[in-house]
Design a protein around this motif. Structure first.
Motif, short mmCIF file in Angstrom:
data_model
loop_
_atom_site.label_atom_id
_atom_site.label_comp_id
_atom_site.label_asym_id
_atom_site.label_seq_id
_atom_site.Cartn_x
_atom_site.Cartn_y
_atom_site.Cartn_z
N ILE A 180 -7.89 16.64 -7.13
CA ILE A 180 -7.81 15.20 -7.37
C ILE A 180 -7.76 14.51 -6.01
CG2 ILE A 180 -6.73 15.21 -9.65
CD1 ILE A 180 -4.03 14.96 -8.31
N GLY A 181 -8.01 13.22 -6.01
CA GLY A 181 -7.99 12.48 -4.76
C GLY A 181 -9.30 11.74 -4.54
N PRO A 182 -9.39 10.96 -3.47
CA PRO A 182 -10.58 10.15 -3.20
C PRO A 182 -11.88 10.94 -3.15
CG PRO A 182 -8.77 9.49 -1.77
CD PRO A 182 -8.31 10.73 -2.48
N ARG A 281 5.23 15.96 -10.14
CA ARG A 281 6.44 16.52 -9.56
C ARG A 281 6.71 15.89 -8.19
NH1 ARG A 281 9.24 21.83 -9.19
NH2 ARG A 281 8.30 22.37 -11.19
N GLY A 282 5.66 15.81 -7.36
CA GLY A 282 5.82 15.23 -6.03
C GLY A 282 6.17 13.76 -6.08
N VAL A 314 2.64 7.63 4.74
CA VAL A 314 2.79 7.09 3.39
C VAL A 314 2.85 8.24 2.39
CG1 VAL A 314 1.72 5.67 1.60
CG2 VAL A 314 1.59 4.96 4.01
N PHE A 315 3.78 8.17 1.45
CA PHE A 315 3.92 9.19 0.41
C PHE A 315 3.55 8.65 -0.97
CE2 PHE A 315 5.69 11.54 3.74
CZ PHE A 315 5.96 12.85 3.34
N ILE A 316 3.66 7.33 -1.16
CA ILE A 316 3.19 6.68 -2.39
C ILE A 316 2.38 5.45 -1.98
CG2 ILE A 316 3.81 5.56 -4.56
CD1 ILE A 316 6.36 7.13 -4.63
N PRO A 322 0.49 9.15 -5.76
CA PRO A 322 1.05 9.97 -4.69
C PRO A 322 -0.04 10.38 -3.69
CG PRO A 322 0.73 11.31 -6.64
CD PRO A 322 0.39 9.90 -7.03
N THR A 323 0.32 10.46 -2.43
CA THR A 323 -0.61 10.91 -1.40
C THR A 323 -0.56 12.43 -1.32
OG1 THR A 323 1.09 10.72 0.29
CG2 THR A 323 -0.30 8.79 -0.08
#
Length: 587
Positions: A180-182, A281-282, A314-316, A322-323
């Motif tokens: 998942i992700g960009p 979870r993260g 950044v974590f969120i 979430p990052t």
């Protein structure tokens, strides 16, 4: 028999008896010039300032003008050590105060019998700590082809896992894939723009995904397309969204491909984690620790790394997703639950060093009991003739591309071997091709940048994987031509005084293998093993080219040389296995 330990214990005993036990530890080393002995110790030079006085306390009543005189006193005591006499022929003082130890040749010869007895277990070390270590490597993203950096991670991680396990640790091999992700949103958007075609073959499916990712990356530069891609990225986190079908379908293509890719590499990982399994979870961990470990910054949640001499990350995101950093927190806690470990190791490109410094510090703050239990190894960048690689623009050489190029080049050479059938040629093509790539990646320090040279990597006359494989095959060829397959494996049939220089040089190298395995494990450095194997192969080939084995002067000499050949082959095989390289019987 651990020669290094016997000598170290003898030195320690001597220091205690002479009231010179002034340092907690010291090290033995092998002299570069082997005429100076098999082991050397500079303990006299280390403790001389303490004995002499000056700014230190003088604890010895004798009058020593220099470390060499002190070394002589230590040697005189060592000469009386009965256990040391069983393995050491003589002890000499050299230079300003080195104490050099010469092993008995008979002891070296007996190592051949030990090698042939232990076979595949020779070099395996017992580790009283027996640490539980997770080696997490590979880290390929779905919806894209693996690049050379992923290949490096697979090769380095797998070798480290093998070496650490051989050194007495319990190992879990794991992988963590970005599904998942960009990058996934860009690929899916590109696929949609192409009309969502579905090729028949898996190979073509993953190539299509790479093309779609590249298309999506280009379209992302346009604001209109960018907003649509951002929307897809957010929608993937919603299990009820219609995008789930496209995501799961295309993801499966990648997952199937990577299982085949790992099989080709000879990599067998017991755990495969996915980012999509970790994000919730993260995300929750970060939310639960806002105001404690994390803090709000506008619409985002950050970890203020400046407080720890690092940088802020950044974590969120402002969209509430979430990052990578937050997902890594989820992964860490999941691994803690699945397989409580003493250490988890993550080898990735050195470009991610600062990223991992921050994430690991966040883990240290969240879980103090796990401080110093996460190690990141940042390996160097790999350069090819095309320069540094980037997958965004498409002008790259992927990992499968590189493998196929090497396979093809090896195939050109093997094709000339008319005595081999097509099945044998294909087997050798893959074994030698992978050996060339793996060794080229591992022969230098993992943290250094490297340039991959095709012709150098496949050379049979240089520091390469195929050269080691060829030496092993040469040994097997000699052994197969022996008319008496049941030749004695007792190497002590040969008198030590009859040994020639080339035989002695091999003997002086074989016994070091367990030490090299231990050093490679302690320093997380497979390159030590590569250097050792290359030197061993050179020593054997020098011996082979200068002396007849099957037509030796007498039967006793023949038996020793056959045993020496088999022992050399066994050590090369064991070493190559730790590098993840096959040792073919024929080349």
């Amino acid at each position: 028999m651990n020669f290094e330990k016997i000598i170290s214990d003898a030195i320690q005993k001597t220091l205690v008896e002479l009231n010179l036990n002034l340092v907690e530890r010291f090290e033995l080393e092998h002299p570069v010039d082997e005429t100076h002995g098999d082991y050397a110790c500079n303990i006299a030079m280390i403790i001389f300032p303490l004995v002499k006085g000056g700014s230190q306390i003088k604890i010895w009543q004798g009058d020593f003008k220099n470390p060499r005189q002190l070394a002589q006193v230590i040697k005189t005591n060592l000469d009386q050590n009965e256990e040391l006499k069983t393995i050491v022929e003589k002890i000499e003082i050299a230079g300003p105060g080195f104490i050099n130890f010469y092993l008995k040749t008979d002891i070296l010869i007996n190592q051949i019998s030990l090698i042939l007895e232990k076979k595949d277990d020779f070099g395996k070390n017992e580790n009283p700590e027996n640490r539980k270590i997770i080696v997490e490597y590979g880290h390929p993203n779905t919806h894209k082809l693996p690049h050379i950096g992923h290949l490096f991670s697979y090769i380095a991680g797998d070798s480290l896992a093998r070496i650490l396990e051989f050194n007495g640790n319990t190992i879990l091999k794991a992988n963590y894939q970005g599904d998942i992700g960009p990058h996934v949103a860009k690929c899916i958007y590109g696929w949609q723009q192409k009309g969502k075609p579905i090729p028949e073959k898996l190979e073509n499916k993953v190539k299509l995904l790479q093309e779609c990712y590249q298309l999506g990356s280009e379209l992302y530069e346009d604001e209109n397309h960018k907003q649509k891609i951002i929307a897809i990225n957010k929608a993937i986190y919603d299990p009820q969204n219609d995008i789930q079908k496209d995501w799961l379908q295309t993801r499966q293509w990648s997952l199937d491909f990577y299982l085949e890719f790992e099989k080709l590499l000879g990599v067998n990982q017991k755990k495969h984690y996915l980012e999509s399994q970790m994000w919730q979870r993260g995300l929750q961990i970060v939310k639960d620790n806002v105001g404690k470990v994390f803090e709000k910054s506008g619409d985002t949640v950050i970890f203020a790394g400046e407080k720890f001499g690092l940088h802020t990350r950044v974590f969120i995101t402002k969209e509430g997703t979430p990052t990578y950093e937050a997902k890594d927190l989820g992964l860490f806690t999941q691994k803690m639950e699945d397989w409580p470990f003493d250490l988890t190791i993550t080898p990735t490109a050195s470009e991610q060093n600062e990223y991992f410094n921050v994430v690991i510090e966040a883990v240290n703050q969240l879980f103090p009991e796990y401080k110093n239990k996460w190690m990141h190894i940042g390996f160097g960048m790999v350069s090819l003739s095309t320069g540094k690689m980037s997958s965004r623009k498409g002008n790259i050489l992927s990992a499968p591309d590189l493998i196929e190029i090497v396979f093809a080049r090896v195939g050109q050479i093997i094709e000339k071997r008319k005595e081999l059938n097509s099945e044998e040629k294909e087997k050798i093509r893959k074994q030698v091709g992978l050996g060339a790539i793996k060794y080229a990646f591992l022969k230098s320090s993992l943290t250094k940048n490297m340039v991959f040279d095709l012709e150098e990597s496949i050379s049979l006359n240089g520091n390469s994987g195929p050269y080691l494989q060829y030496t092993y095959a040469r040994c097997q060829s000699v052994l197969s031509k022996n008319n008496n397959p049941s030749f004695t494996k007792r190497a002590d049939a040969q008198q030590s005084e009859d040994l020639n220089q080339e035989e002695l040089f091999i003997l002086k190298w074989l016994y070091r293998f367990p030490e090299i395995v231990e050093k490679s494990a302690k320093e997380f450095a497979p390159n030590h093993l590569c250097t050792y194997l290359y030197d061993l192969a050179q020593r054997y080939n020098t011996f082979y080219n200068k002396h007849s084995i099957l037509k030796a002067e007498n039967e006793r000499q023949k038996q020793l040389r056959l045993a020496l050949t088999q022992a050399t082959a066994q050590v090369i095989k064991n070493g190559l296995k730790l590098l993840g390289i096959n040792a073919p019987n024929t080349m």
